[in-house]
Design an enzyme around this catalytic site. Structure first.
Site, PDB file in Angstrom:
ATOM      1  N   ASN A  30       0.855  -1.190   0.000  1.00 14.44           N
ATOM      2  CA  ASN A  30       0.000   0.000   0.000  1.00 14.44           C
ATOM      3  C   ASN A  30       0.888   1.235   0.000  1.00 14.44           C
ATOM      4  O   ASN A  30       1.797   1.346   0.830  1.00 14.44           O
ATOM      5  CB  ASN A  30      -0.917   0.003   1.227  1.00 14.44           C
ATOM      6  CG  ASN A  30      -1.888   1.176   1.222  1.00 14.44           C
ATOM      7  OD1 ASN A  30      -1.485   2.324   1.353  1.00 14.44           O
ATOM      8  ND2 ASN A  30      -3.170   0.880   1.074  1.00 14.44           N
ATOM      9  N   SER A  53      -5.219  -0.476  -3.016  1.00 11.27           N
ATOM     10  CA  SER A  53      -5.819   0.831  -2.785  1.00 11.27           C
ATOM     11  C   SER A  53      -6.888   0.642  -1.721  1.00 11.27           C
ATOM     12  O   SER A  53      -7.788  -0.194  -1.892  1.00 11.27           O
ATOM     13  CB  SER A  53      -6.437   1.354  -4.088  1.00 11.27           C
ATOM     14  OG  SER A  53      -6.742   2.720  -3.969  1.00 11.27           O
ATOM     15  N   GLU A  54      -6.803   1.401  -0.622  1.00 12.48           N
ATOM     16  CA  GLU A  54      -7.658   1.067   0.518  1.00 12.48           C
ATOM     17  C   GLU A  54      -9.137   1.348   0.281  1.00 12.48           C
ATOM     18  O   GLU A  54      -9.969   0.916   1.066  1.00 12.48           O
ATOM     19  CB  GLU A  54      -7.161   1.731   1.810  1.00 12.48           C
ATOM     20  CG  GLU A  54      -7.142   3.228   1.828  1.00 12.48           C
ATOM     21  CD  GLU A  54      -5.755   3.784   1.542  1.00 12.48           C
ATOM     22  OE1 GLU A  54      -5.010   3.174   0.757  1.00 12.48           O
ATOM     23  OE2 GLU A  54      -5.439   4.867   2.101  1.00 12.48           O
ATOM     24  N   ASN A  55      -9.481   2.039  -0.817  1.00 11.01           N
ATOM     25  CA  ASN A  55     -10.891   2.190  -1.135  1.00 11.01           C
ATOM     26  C   ASN A  55     -11.460   0.947  -1.826  1.00 11.01           C
ATOM     27  O   ASN A  55     -12.625   0.945  -2.224  1.00 11.01           O
ATOM     28  CB  ASN A  55     -11.138   3.444  -1.988  1.00 11.01           C
ATOM     29  CG  ASN A  55     -10.293   3.475  -3.239  1.00 11.01           C
ATOM     30  OD1 ASN A  55      -9.121   3.122  -3.217  1.00 11.01           O
ATOM     31  ND2 ASN A  55     -10.871   3.891  -4.340  1.00 11.01           N
ATOM     32  N   SER A  95     -11.394  -4.473   2.630  1.00 11.50           N
ATOM     33  CA  SER A  95     -10.113  -3.837   2.355  1.00 11.50           C
ATOM     34  C   SER A  95      -9.307  -3.663   3.645  1.00 11.50           C
ATOM     35  O   SER A  95      -8.101  -3.945   3.693  1.00 11.50           O
ATOM     36  CB  SER A  95     -10.353  -2.466   1.710  1.00 11.50           C
ATOM     37  OG  SER A  95      -9.129  -1.811   1.485  1.00 11.50           O
TER      38      SER A  95
END
Lengths: 218, 235
Positions: A30, A53-55, A95
């Protein structure tokens, strides 16, 4: 004098390239916003690194070609991106389950301050507008290895690698490696002190010492 | 049992009361329930507490409800790029509970899964831990976070069948799944409604049990916050 300063140390791109040397084949990674994002341009050829991608995406692709932007496909910085053949999508709870659960190998984040005990402050300056921590607190709590990439000193010249953070913390005792424009510090575990392991071109150990108030080895 | 309503206004009929708590899906402007937000704005309901990762931007998304002063409190992880939010926050007119993004997602997921609280490493030793129970497991500290149960969830999906089985598209899924599950009632807006049997049951992201009311929100003019592109390399 000005020329000497310009030639010394690492640029933002070179700091990102230095961080990229910590990547390993098969890593899930990340990258934070700013200099850390530039690490994506420095993944060694032949190495498979999957960016999270943390979304809600694994396998971030490059920016799309003009005309191919998709409002439904963005990264955590809300920039348009593209997908890869191996990409997958999931919801935010999933996530952060993979983040908090220790499944991500490496996170590269920006920093305002790092303490000699590995505390990180990078989300809030009291008295200024508070925007929020986003996913930074979850990342430092859950990812296996945390690299902080930041300028060695702030704009007013004060050290950022210091004995104890003065700003509100993002995480306590969470940083494994610090890459600045002048040097690299590392520690083998969260009980050990940081050690100066590398100097940027043209930078001396004395200069690093004079611009650092944190105690470290080496 | 008819879940499909002719408009956002009709779908929200009888669900809005002053002082209620909402959970909203979306990340930035990606996957936000914009038709439902417009209808909430038009209803004039006020003193809302809204759990949502972001608070929209000026006059987009939840930013619309801020502009009309319908929001009392936000529970969010990131609220940048929003001048009206900043003004109300600094003036003390708007209450904000900053919640780490993963903790917020899990609070919604837990609330929807009947779990009133959970322990997490996120935020230990920071401001987020203040006033919260700390418990040690296997020598490591964790803090207690509460699940969120909202009076109403508003979400945006891509495709739904007439029974409310729903699919999301790409990164527009984000908080829409956990938000959908934590509301006592969930209203979803989608880009397309198809007959039952048209969607592969193996590919449903949100099962119909979580969707109480459904509207067709199309056509959408989706906004991009930061348009970033690359040049085609010369052949």
């Amino acid at each position: 004098m000005a020329t000497a300063v310009a030639n010394k140390g690492w640029t933002r791109d070179q700091m990102a390239a230095r961080a990229a040397r910590e990547l390993e084949d098969g890593y899930y990674v990340n990258l934070g916003i700013g200099i850390p994002t530039l690490v994506a341009n420095n993944i060694p050829a032949g190495m498979t690194v999957t960016l999270q991608s943390e979304n809600g995406m694994l396998g971030i692709g490059p920016f799309p070609f003009a005309g191919e932007e998709d409002p439904d496909l963005i990264n955590a910085g809300k920039q348009t991106i593209s997908e890869l053949d191996q990409s997958s999508y999931f919801d935010s709870a999933q996530s952060f389950a993979m983040i908090r659960g220790g499944h991500i190998d490496l996170a590269v984040l920006g920093g305002m301050e790092v303490s000699e005990h590995g505390d990180l402050a990078n989300w809030m300056v009291p008295g200024k507008m508070i925007k929020g921590m986003g996913g930074a607190m979850d990342l430092v709590a859950g990812v296996k290895k945390i690299i902080v990439v930041m300028e060695h000193v702030s704009k007013d010249g004060s050290p950022k690698f210091i004995p104890a953070c003065t700003l509100p913390l993002t995480g306590k005792n969470v940083v494994d490696m610090i890459i600045t424009d002048l040097a690299v510090f590392q520690r083998p575990n969260h009980m050990s002190p940081f050690k100066l392991i590398e100097l940027a071109p043209g930078v001396t150990a004395e200069e690093v010492r004079s611009k650092t108030t944190a105690s470290y080895e080496g | 049992m008819q879940k499909i309503y002719p408009s956002a206004e009709a779908a929200l009929e009888g669900l809005l009361t002053d002082g209620m708590t909402l959970a909203a899906g979306g990340f930035g402007l990606c996957g936000i329930p914009e038709r439902l937000i417009d209808a909430i704005q038009a209803s004039g309901v006020k003193d809302l507490t809204i759990a949502s990762n972001n608070a929209g931007i000026d006059n987009e998304g939840l930013g619309k409800l801020l502009r009309t002063r319908q929001v009392k409190k936000m529970i969010s992880s990131y609220v940048g790029e929003n001048k009206e939010f900043e003004r109300q926050f600094l003036a003390g007119e708007l209450e904000v509970e900053f919640c780490p993004q993963g903790t917020l997602a899990e609070r919604m997921r837990a609330g929807g899964a009947g779990i009133p609280g959970f322990y997490t490493k996120t935020g230990v030793g920071t401001q987020v831990a203040e006033g919260k129970e700390v418990k040690s497991f296997d020598g490591e500290d964790y803090i207690l976070e509460r699940g969120i149960r909202a009076d109403l969830s508003v979400i945006k999906g891509w495709k739904a069948d007439e029974s409310g089985n729903l699919m999301f598209r790409k990164t527009a899924r984000n908080f829409n799944f956990p938000a959908a599950t934590c509301g006592r009632v969930c209203v979803a807006e989608v880009e397309e409604i198809v007959p039952v049997g048209s969607l592969d049951p193996d590919c449903i992201h949100l099962p119909s049990i979580y969707v109480n009311r459904l509207i067709l929100g199309a056509p959408y003019d989706k906004k991009i916050e930061f348009r970033t592109v690359r040049e085609r390399e010369a052949a």
